[in-house]
Design a protein around this motif. Structure first.
Motif, mmCIF file in Angstrom:
data_model
loop_
_atom_site.group_PDB
_atom_site.id
_atom_site.type_symbol
_atom_site.label_atom_id
_atom_site.label_comp_id
_atom_site.label_asym_id
_atom_site.label_seq_id
_atom_site.Cartn_x
_atom_site.Cartn_y
_atom_site.Cartn_z
ATOM 1 N N GLU A 75 33.618 49.777 47.352
ATOM 2 C CA GLU A 75 33.401 51.228 47.293
ATOM 3 C C GLU A 75 32.035 51.545 47.892
ATOM 4 O OE1 GLU A 75 35.802 52.021 43.085
ATOM 5 O OE2 GLU A 75 33.637 51.695 43.087
ATOM 6 N N PRO A 76 31.908 52.612 48.657
ATOM 7 C CA PRO A 76 30.626 52.900 49.311
ATOM 8 C C PRO A 76 29.538 53.349 48.349
ATOM 9 C CG PRO A 76 32.196 54.671 49.723
ATOM 10 C CD PRO A 76 32.962 53.573 49.044
ATOM 11 N N ASP A 77 29.914 53.846 47.179
ATOM 12 C CA ASP A 77 28.894 54.350 46.248
ATOM 13 C C ASP A 77 28.484 53.283 45.230
ATOM 14 O OD1 ASP A 77 31.345 54.420 44.985
ATOM 15 O OD2 ASP A 77 31.313 56.579 44.564
ATOM 16 N N THR A 78 29.428 52.718 44.467
ATOM 17 C CA THR A 78 29.075 51.707 43.469
ATOM 18 C C THR A 78 28.775 50.347 44.107
ATOM 19 O OG1 THR A 78 31.337 50.896 43.111
ATOM 20 C CG2 THR A 78 30.623 52.808 41.808
ATOM 21 N N MET A 79 29.356 50.088 45.253
ATOM 22 C CA MET A 79 29.289 48.790 45.948
ATOM 23 C C MET A 79 30.042 47.696 45.197
ATOM 24 S SD MET A 79 25.445 48.953 47.619
ATOM 25 C CE MET A 79 24.642 49.829 46.258
ATOM 26 N N GLN B 199 26.013 47.350 37.463
ATOM 27 C CA GLN B 199 26.934 48.462 37.179
ATOM 28 C C GLN B 199 28.361 47.931 37.072
ATOM 29 O OE1 GLN B 199 27.279 53.031 38.204
ATOM 30 N NE2 GLN B 199 27.031 51.819 40.045
ATOM 31 N N ALA B 200 29.020 48.258 35.964
ATOM 32 C CA ALA B 200 30.330 47.683 35.669
ATOM 33 C C ALA B 200 31.409 48.202 36.608
ATOM 34 C CB ALA B 200 30.720 47.980 34.221
ATOM 35 N N VAL B 201 32.322 47.315 36.932
ATOM 36 C CA VAL B 201 33.533 47.645 37.678
ATOM 37 C C VAL B 201 34.444 48.492 36.781
ATOM 38 C CG1 VAL B 201 35.616 46.613 38.708
ATOM 39 C CG2 VAL B 201 33.373 45.557 39.084
ATOM 40 N N ASN B 202 35.357 49.231 37.392
ATOM 41 C CA ASN B 202 36.385 49.984 36.669
ATOM 42 C C ASN B 202 37.355 48.977 36.042
ATOM 43 O OD1 ASN B 202 38.639 51.411 35.836
ATOM 44 N ND2 ASN B 202 38.695 52.741 37.617
ATOM 45 N N MET B 203 37.042 48.545 34.831
ATOM 46 C CA MET B 203 37.807 47.470 34.206
ATOM 47 C C MET B 203 39.160 47.920 33.681
ATOM 48 S SD MET B 203 36.223 44.709 34.777
ATOM 49 C CE MET B 203 37.179 43.619 33.713
ATOM 50 N N ASP C 17 36.732 47.752 45.598
ATOM 51 C CA ASP C 17 37.542 48.971 45.506
ATOM 52 C C ASP C 17 38.831 48.646 44.756
ATOM 53 O OD1 ASP C 17 39.063 51.260 45.880
ATOM 54 O OD2 ASP C 17 38.412 51.544 47.954
ATOM 55 N N VAL C 18 38.936 49.128 43.526
ATOM 56 C CA VAL C 18 40.094 48.795 42.695
ATOM 57 C C VAL C 18 41.389 49.351 43.276
ATOM 58 C CG1 VAL C 18 38.746 48.565 40.562
ATOM 59 C CG2 VAL C 18 39.666 50.813 41.204
ATOM 60 N N HIS D 106 46.279 28.172 44.715
ATOM 61 C CA HIS D 106 46.103 29.452 44.047
ATOM 62 C C HIS D 106 45.132 30.353 44.820
ATOM 63 C CE1 HIS D 106 47.100 27.143 40.104
ATOM 64 N NE2 HIS D 106 48.194 27.520 40.740
ATOM 65 N N GLU D 107 45.225 31.647 44.570
ATOM 66 C CA GLU D 107 44.317 32.630 45.167
ATOM 67 C C GLU D 107 43.637 33.425 44.062
ATOM 68 O OE1 GLU D 107 47.012 33.377 49.215
ATOM 69 O OE2 GLU D 107 46.762 34.992 47.726
ATOM 70 N N VAL D 108 42.393 33.789 44.319
ATOM 71 C CA VAL D 108 41.610 34.595 43.386
ATOM 72 C C VAL D 108 41.010 35.761 44.171
ATOM 73 C CG1 VAL D 108 39.662 34.658 41.783
ATOM 74 C CG2 VAL D 108 41.076 32.587 41.961
ATOM 75 N N ILE D 109 41.271 36.971 43.717
ATOM 76 C CA ILE D 109 40.787 38.167 44.400
ATOM 77 C C ILE D 109 39.401 38.523 43.890
ATOM 78 C CG2 ILE D 109 41.225 40.611 44.866
ATOM 79 C CD1 ILE D 109 44.206 40.053 44.340
ATOM 80 N N THR D 110 38.484 38.783 44.805
ATOM 81 C CA THR D 110 37.120 39.102 44.403
ATOM 82 C C THR D 110 36.456 39.998 45.435
ATOM 83 O OG1 THR D 110 35.090 38.146 43.497
ATOM 84 C CG2 THR D 110 36.004 37.089 45.467
ATOM 85 N N SER D 111 35.172 40.247 45.223
ATOM 86 C CA SER D 111 34.393 41.112 46.108
ATOM 87 C C SER D 111 33.713 40.299 47.204
ATOM 88 C CB SER D 111 33.327 41.855 45.300
ATOM 89 O OG SER D 111 32.435 42.536 46.166
ATOM 90 N N PRO D 112 33.622 40.853 48.422
ATOM 91 C CA PRO D 112 32.870 40.177 49.483
ATOM 92 C C PRO D 112 31.382 40.488 49.429
ATOM 93 C CG PRO D 112 33.852 42.159 50.375
ATOM 94 C CD PRO D 112 34.295 42.074 48.926
ATOM 95 N N PHE D 113 30.991 41.410 48.550
ATOM 96 C CA PHE D 113 29.597 41.861 48.474
ATOM 97 C C PHE D 113 28.994 41.309 47.195
ATOM 98 C CE2 PHE D 113 26.226 45.137 47.897
ATOM 99 C CZ PHE D 113 25.592 44.969 49.103
ATOM 100 N N SER D 114 28.584 40.035 47.272
ATOM 101 C CA SER D 114 28.063 39.331 46.111
ATOM 102 C C SER D 114 27.298 38.117 46.610
ATOM 103 C CB SER D 114 29.203 38.892 45.188
ATOM 104 O OG SER D 114 28.731 38.190 44.061
#
Length: 379
Positions: free
Chosen positions: A105-109, A135-139, A112-113, A76-84
């Motif tokens: 995203e360069p502003d929220t970090m 700061q919450a992601v664009n859910m 990028d949805v 399986h694959e799980v998509i996530t952020s590299p900045f964590s």
């Protein structure tokens, strides 16, 4: 020294109550999954407006338990952020799945949805958004995509307790929310601690089973699980602190606003944190981004000068997850993550905690100005 975080000031505010709670637990003789944990889970469920809270040993286990509860594993694959922090992708690999990173995203970090859909393959089973720095992601975008592709959503809320997305607290916006109570978090224990949240009865039952060696009935084990239980002492401390979390988050926001005002004269050399209009940022960190042709070199010099002036700063995060040795087998190329590469060279976190005084903030900013401009900017 002005530290990046001062935990003793918070303890002094609550010392009598915390000390009494510690004595109460010690005298009870009940130290694992007892009444303190049960009450904490109930109180936290009410605070977050979720149906179920399942305490566990730490935030990393919370992520792993969430993946296992959703039966995500090999192939399986799980998509996530590299900045964590490493725990995010490490937990995916630990479950046997493959972490797939999308640029930020360069502003929220936050990730990028707009780039999520291109990362989906027939092997994708879940999306794991990280609410970075509070700061919450664009859910809405995440959940629309997940629904259309029949994917699960696991929120990494380790840095974002109390944060809201469109007036809903994080942790109840996906299938499972994962929290950490590491002492430095906005709601911190006196050691490790974590929890999972869900509104789904079947997932709650699986999470409770998995946290005690895959057992619903003592000595009867259905599948490999973990020994991952929130202990009574940590639960008792967290119960004392929980009623103050909104107050502390508001204090963090006030500290951030004051930093913003103090740093305005330095706008040509640094960028202050962006606030999404859809999110209530709770500022686990106050992270600036340095400008200029060689920000990493500037940052190294700046950190040294801050340290010499008795001001602590931190870099979250100097090495993106795709560049970590842990994930060398994925053969990922940094050119595929240009925003994350640039941000990792520019970020610098300043002292941030609810009890940070105004005069301390002014000292931090004056030291920054002295280093960047050659002269203080505030009397």
């Amino acid at each position: 020294m002005i530290p990046i975080l001062n935990l003793t000031r918070q303890y002094e505010q609550l010392k009598d109550k915390i000390d009494q709670a510690l004595i109460r637990v010690a005298a009870s003789g009940h130290y694992i999954l007892g009444p303190e944990v049960s009450e904490f889970e109930r109180e936290m469920a009410s605070y977050l407006n979720v149906k179920h809270v399942i305490g566990c040993a730490n935030g990393t286990d919370a992520l792993y338990l969430a993946l296992k509860a959703l039966k995500i594993g090999a192939g399986h694959e799980v998509i996530t952020s590299p900045f964590s922090y490493m725990a995010t992708s490490e937990s995916i690999a630990r479950a046997g799945a493959k972490p797939v990173f999308v640029d930020i995203e360069p502003d929220t970090m936050n990730f990028d949805v707009q780039k999520l859909e291109a990362a989906i393959t027939p092997h994708t089973k879940a999306i794991l958004p990280v609410h970075i720095f509070g700061q919450a992601v664009n859910m809405d975008a995440v959940n629309r995509l997940a629904e259309s592709h029949h994917l699960s959503v696991i929120e990494d809320c380790a840095q974002a307790i109390g944060s809201e997305y469109k007036a809903q607290k994080v942790g109840g916006l996906g299938d499972i929310g994962c929290f950490s109570f590491f002492p430095s978090k906005n709601l911190g224990a006196f050691g490790d601690g974590g929890m999972c949240t869900t509104n789904q009865d079947d997932l709650a039952e699986r999470l409770r089973m998995l946290r005690v060696h895959g057992s619903r009935k003592r000595y009867y084990h259905e599948e490999p699980g973990l020994n991952s239980r929130l202990d009574e002492i940590q639960a008792a401390i967290l119960r004392i602190k929980l009623p103050h979390i909104d107050e502390w988050n508001h204090a963090r926001q006030a500290v951030a606003n004051h930093y913003d005002a103090l740093l305005k004269p330095l706008a040509d050399v640094l960028q202050t944190p962006y606030r999404s209009p859809d999110s209530q940022h709770v500022f686990h960190q106050y992270t600036i981004q340095l400008k200029g042709p060689n920000p990493a070199q500037l940052r190294a010099t700046l950190q040294q000068q801050l340290q010499e002036a008795q001001v602590q700063s931190m870099i979250y995060y100097p090495v993106p997850l795709y560049a970590q040795q842990t994930h060398a087998d994925l053969n990922l190329n940094k050119v595929d993550y240009p925003v994350c590469e640039a941000v990792s060279d520019r970020v610098l976190s300043l002292p941030m905690f609810p009890e940070l005084r105004l005069d301390e903030q002014e000292q931090v900013v004056n030291t920054l100005a002295q280093a960047l401009k050659g002269t203080p900017i505030h009397a």
